[in-house]
Motif scaffolding. Sequence first.
Motif, PDB file in Angstrom:
ATOM      1  N   ARG A   1      10.092  55.740 -11.569  1.00  0.00           N
ATOM      2  CA  ARG A   1       9.928  54.322 -11.246  1.00  0.00           C
ATOM      3  C   ARG A   1       8.712  53.709 -11.929  1.00  0.00           C
ATOM      4  O   ARG A   1       8.805  52.647 -12.574  1.00  0.00           O
ATOM      5  N   SER A   2       7.566  54.347 -11.811  1.00  0.00           N
ATOM      6  CA  SER A   2       6.330  53.750 -12.327  1.00  0.00           C
ATOM      7  C   SER A   2       6.345  53.625 -13.846  1.00  0.00           C
ATOM      8  O   SER A   2       5.878  52.627 -14.398  1.00  0.00           O
ATOM      9  N   THR A   3       6.911  54.629 -14.540  1.00  0.00           N
ATOM     10  CA  THR A   3       6.934  54.566 -16.001  1.00  0.00           C
ATOM     11  C   THR A   3       7.891  53.488 -16.497  1.00  0.00           C
ATOM     12  O   THR A   3       7.624  52.818 -17.496  1.00  0.00           O
ATOM     13  N   VAL A   4       9.002  53.299 -15.790  1.00  0.00           N
ATOM     14  CA  VAL A   4       9.945  52.247 -16.183  1.00  0.00           C
ATOM     15  C   VAL A   4       9.332  50.872 -15.943  1.00  0.00           C
ATOM     16  O   VAL A   4       9.462  49.964 -16.787  1.00  0.00           O
ATOM     17  N   LEU A   5       8.650  50.697 -14.835  1.00  0.00           N
ATOM     18  CA  LEU A   5       8.003  49.404 -14.574  1.00  0.00           C
ATOM     19  C   LEU A   5       6.897  49.117 -15.581  1.00  0.00           C
ATOM     20  O   LEU A   5       6.709  47.965 -16.014  1.00  0.00           O
ATOM     21  N   ALA A   6       6.169  50.146 -15.987  1.00  0.00           N
ATOM     22  CA  ALA A   6       5.131  49.950 -17.014  1.00  0.00           C
ATOM     23  C   ALA A   6       5.764  49.513 -18.334  1.00  0.00           C
ATOM     24  O   ALA A   6       5.234  48.628 -19.038  1.00  0.00           O
ATOM     25  N   ALA A   7       6.890  50.115 -18.685  1.00  0.00           N
ATOM     26  CA  ALA A   7       7.588  49.726 -19.911  1.00  0.00           C
ATOM     27  C   ALA A   7       8.129  48.310 -19.800  1.00  0.00           C
ATOM     28  O   ALA A   7       8.095  47.537 -20.765  1.00  0.00           O
ATOM     29  N   ALA A   8       8.630  47.948 -18.613  1.00  0.00           N
ATOM     30  CA  ALA A   8       9.155  46.596 -18.410  1.00  0.00           C
ATOM     31  C   ALA A   8       8.055  45.556 -18.580  1.00  0.00           C
ATOM     32  O   ALA A   8       8.292  44.463 -19.108  1.00  0.00           O
ATOM     33  N   GLN A   9       6.847  45.896 -18.145  1.00  0.00           N
ATOM     34  CA  GLN A   9       5.726  44.966 -18.301  1.00  0.00           C
ATOM     35  C   GLN A   9       5.456  44.691 -19.773  1.00  0.00           C
ATOM     36  O   GLN A   9       5.173  43.547 -20.173  1.00  0.00           O
ATOM     37  N   LYS A  10       5.554  45.713 -20.610  1.00  0.00           N
ATOM     38  CA  LYS A  10       5.384  45.519 -22.055  1.00  0.00           C
ATOM     39  C   LYS A  10       6.515  44.671 -22.636  1.00  0.00           C
ATOM     40  O   LYS A  10       6.292  43.799 -23.475  1.00  0.00           O
ATOM     41  N   LEU A  11       7.747  44.938 -22.190  1.00  0.00           N
ATOM     42  CA  LEU A  11       8.895  44.198 -22.709  1.00  0.00           C
ATOM     43  C   LEU A  11       8.834  42.726 -22.330  1.00  0.00           C
ATOM     44  O   LEU A  11       9.304  41.860 -23.086  1.00  0.00           O
ATOM     45  N   GLN A  12       8.250  42.440 -21.168  1.00  0.00           N
ATOM     46  CA  GLN A  12       8.155  41.057 -20.720  1.00  0.00           C
ATOM     47  C   GLN A  12       7.354  40.203 -21.701  1.00  0.00           C
ATOM     48  O   GLN A  12       7.545  38.984 -21.796  1.00  0.00           O
ATOM     49  N   LYS A  13       6.488  40.837 -22.484  1.00  0.00           N
ATOM     50  CA  LYS A  13       5.690  40.103 -23.477  1.00  0.00           C
ATOM     51  C   LYS A  13       6.478  39.810 -24.753  1.00  0.00           C
ATOM     52  O   LYS A  13       6.042  39.031 -25.587  1.00  0.00           O
ATOM     53  N   ARG A  14       7.651  40.452 -24.899  1.00  0.00           N
ATOM     54  CA  ARG A  14       8.459  40.259 -26.099  1.00  0.00           C
ATOM     55  C   ARG A  14       9.633  39.299 -25.884  1.00  0.00           C
ATOM     56  O   ARG A  14      10.104  38.660 -26.828  1.00  0.00           O
ATOM     57  N   THR A  15      10.145  39.245 -24.644  1.00  0.00           N
ATOM     58  CA  THR A  15      11.337  38.445 -24.382  1.00  0.00           C
ATOM     59  C   THR A  15      11.149  37.542 -23.173  1.00  0.00           C
ATOM     60  O   THR A  15      10.442  37.898 -22.225  1.00  0.00           O
ATOM     61  N   ASN A  16      11.801  36.394 -23.239  1.00  0.00           N
ATOM     62  CA  ASN A  16      11.803  35.471 -22.104  1.00  0.00           C
ATOM     63  C   ASN A  16      12.960  35.749 -21.154  1.00  0.00           C
ATOM     64  O   ASN A  16      13.133  35.018 -20.175  1.00  0.00           O
ATOM     65  N   ARG A  17      13.755  36.773 -21.469  1.00  0.00           N
ATOM     66  CA  ARG A  17      14.964  37.038 -20.693  1.00  0.00           C
ATOM     67  C   ARG A  17      14.980  38.483 -20.199  1.00  0.00           C
ATOM     68  O   ARG A  17      15.968  39.193 -20.347  1.00  0.00           O
ATOM     69  N   LEU A  18      13.893  38.893 -19.589  1.00  0.00           N
ATOM     70  CA  LEU A  18      13.817  40.226 -18.998  1.00  0.00           C
ATOM     71  C   LEU A  18      14.470  40.197 -17.618  1.00  0.00           C
ATOM     72  O   LEU A  18      14.097  39.396 -16.763  1.00  0.00           O
TER      73      LEU A  18
ATOM     74  N   HIS B   1       9.650  53.617 -29.711  1.00  0.00           N
ATOM     75  CA  HIS B   1       9.518  54.278 -31.005  1.00  0.00           C
ATOM     76  C   HIS B   1      10.344  53.584 -32.080  1.00  0.00           C
ATOM     77  O   HIS B   1      11.057  54.230 -32.852  1.00  0.00           O
ATOM     78  N   GLY B   2      10.283  52.261 -32.140  1.00  0.00           N
ATOM     79  CA  GLY B   2      10.922  51.536 -33.232  1.00  0.00           C
ATOM     80  C   GLY B   2      12.002  50.561 -32.824  1.00  0.00           C
ATOM     81  O   GLY B   2      11.988  49.398 -33.264  1.00  0.00           O
ATOM     82  N   PRO B   3      13.004  50.959 -32.015  1.00  0.00           N
ATOM     83  CA  PRO B   3      14.083  50.020 -31.687  1.00  0.00           C
ATOM     84  C   PRO B   3      13.622  48.744 -30.988  1.00  0.00           C
ATOM     85  O   PRO B   3      14.335  47.739 -31.010  1.00  0.00           O
ATOM     86  N   VAL B   4      12.432  48.770 -30.393  1.00  0.00           N
ATOM     87  CA  VAL B   4      11.920  47.579 -29.705  1.00  0.00           C
ATOM     88  C   VAL B   4      11.832  46.386 -30.655  1.00  0.00           C
ATOM     89  O   VAL B   4      11.805  45.225 -30.218  1.00  0.00           O
ATOM     90  N   ALA B   5      11.823  46.640 -31.964  1.00  0.00           N
ATOM     91  CA  ALA B   5      11.740  45.563 -32.945  1.00  0.00           C
ATOM     92  C   ALA B   5      12.930  44.609 -32.871  1.00  0.00           C
ATOM     93  O   ALA B   5      12.837  43.453 -33.316  1.00  0.00           O
TER      94      ALA B   5
ATOM     95  N   GLY C   1      13.735  40.046 -29.400  1.00  0.00           N
ATOM     96  CA  GLY C   1      13.013  38.810 -29.659  1.00  0.00           C
ATOM     97  C   GLY C   1      12.917  37.971 -28.401  1.00  0.00           C
ATOM     98  O   GLY C   1      13.383  38.384 -27.330  1.00  0.00           O
ATOM     99  N   PRO C   2      12.370  36.760 -28.502  1.00  0.00           N
ATOM    100  CA  PRO C   2      12.150  35.928 -27.317  1.00  0.00           C
ATOM    101  C   PRO C   2      13.416  35.597 -26.536  1.00  0.00           C
ATOM    102  O   PRO C   2      13.359  35.409 -25.318  1.00  0.00           O
ATOM    103  N   GLN C   3      14.577  35.533 -27.204  1.00  0.00           N
ATOM    104  CA  GLN C   3      15.810  35.154 -26.529  1.00  0.00           C
ATOM    105  C   GLN C   3      16.730  36.341 -26.247  1.00  0.00           C
ATOM    106  O   GLN C   3      17.877  36.152 -25.833  1.00  0.00           O
ATOM    107  N   THR C   4      16.258  37.564 -26.478  1.00  0.00           N
ATOM    108  CA  THR C   4      17.084  38.750 -26.269  1.00  0.00           C
ATOM    109  C   THR C   4      17.123  39.117 -24.789  1.00  0.00           C
ATOM    110  O   THR C   4      16.083  39.407 -24.190  1.00  0.00           O
ATOM    111  N   PRO C   5      18.296  39.124 -24.172  1.00  0.00           N
ATOM    112  CA  PRO C   5      18.352  39.602 -22.783  1.00  0.00           C
ATOM    113  C   PRO C   5      18.161  41.118 -22.740  1.00  0.00           C
ATOM    114  O   PRO C   5      18.836  41.860 -23.451  1.00  0.00           O
ATOM    115  N   VAL C   6      17.217  41.560 -21.938  1.00  0.00           N
ATOM    116  CA  VAL C   6      16.938  42.988 -21.781  1.00  0.00           C
ATOM    117  C   VAL C   6      17.131  43.341 -20.310  1.00  0.00           C
ATOM    118  O   VAL C   6      16.448  42.812 -19.437  1.00  0.00           O
ATOM    119  N   LEU C   7      18.089  44.210 -20.065  1.00  0.00           N
ATOM    120  CA  LEU C   7      18.404  44.626 -18.702  1.00  0.00           C
ATOM    121  C   LEU C   7      17.731  45.967 -18.432  1.00  0.00           C
ATOM    122  O   LEU C   7      18.032  46.967 -19.079  1.00  0.00           O
TER     123      LEU C   7
END
Length: 350
Positions: free
Chosen positions: A272-289, A250-254, A257-263
């Motif tokens: 579990r399933s909802t977090v993994l689904a969200a992680a899949q979306k985040l993987q498209k935004r950052t190279n450091r998931l 809801h906004g903070p995802v902005a 970026g590509p170099q942002t480490p996201v833990l």
Amino acid sequence: MDKPLGHLMQAEIAEQTGIALRWAESGGYLDESLRAHLQERPPTALLTFARGTSENAAAYGRYLSAQFVSWGSLKTDISQASVLDQWPRIPGSLAIGISQSGQSPDLVAVAKGYRKRGVPILGIVNDITSPLAGECDHVTYLAAGAEKAVAATKSFLAQCLALLDLVDVLGDEHVQRSSISDAIARMCAQERAAETEEVAGVIRNSLAQHTDLVMTTRGPDYSIAREGALKIMETCATPVPVFTTTDLEHGPVAVIGPQTPVLVLVPGGPFRSTVLAAAQKLQKRTNRLITVGDGTVSGSFAHIPIQEDEPHALSLSLAIWLQRLTLTLSTSMGLDPDAPPGLEKVTRTV
């Protein structure tokens, strides 16, 4: 001979094996009189009050209460209570003060305020002689031993274990103490040290490039993530924003970026399933998931597998892994997590 940076924190992380084992073998922190009292007169709600690390433990307890007990719990607004004299009014409630030192004047003031209003108080403390303990009707003594490192570790674990005991008494969740104790022992045995050092290196390089670490998860592990972020902030003097996976969208995802480490902490159980689904979306935004826990997604930069059949065991294992990450990250930056500049072990807020 000079002792290495973080030697106190390292020793206190290791002590958690013994703390968890004693907890499991003794049947938990709550004594028989308190268990009988809670079962005979179960409260209608829990009203927690705490600060810092202890508030993160309290938040973990509130999640557990919402999930496993037929009624929920509320965080006491300490400023409203102690400064504005505005108090929650829920007949039959139980106030729970949580503190490692039990020394903070505002927590003592809240306990006195609840006592004045006839609300019974349970203190969860590591110092049974503290001012907070003296204001409580019931006291759960954590007996975790003196905690000397500013970066709290074993006191947080003990507080979470005590809150699991409450759920065991008041709710429909049977706490599997031996499974939890075994998981904590495995995590304290410095497993996955090489992978942890790799993750710390990624984060350290990103911080050097002025790119902040972002943490996310969902459910009870959100409070675990907040505690991990607090440890990194106080020892490495760097901001670590934490969001639930849903709030992040809801906004903070902005900010990612590509170099942002996201833990991403990947929990077991229903989240579990909802977090993994969200992680899949985040993987498209950052190279450091970076995923840690029960599963990962295709294309993640790194994954630390931590799997436990018991969801509470996994949550507390994640907490200890974050402590180890903090120790590794801060010392690799030449910082001492035992004594961060400008911080003291006991914080006395008013």
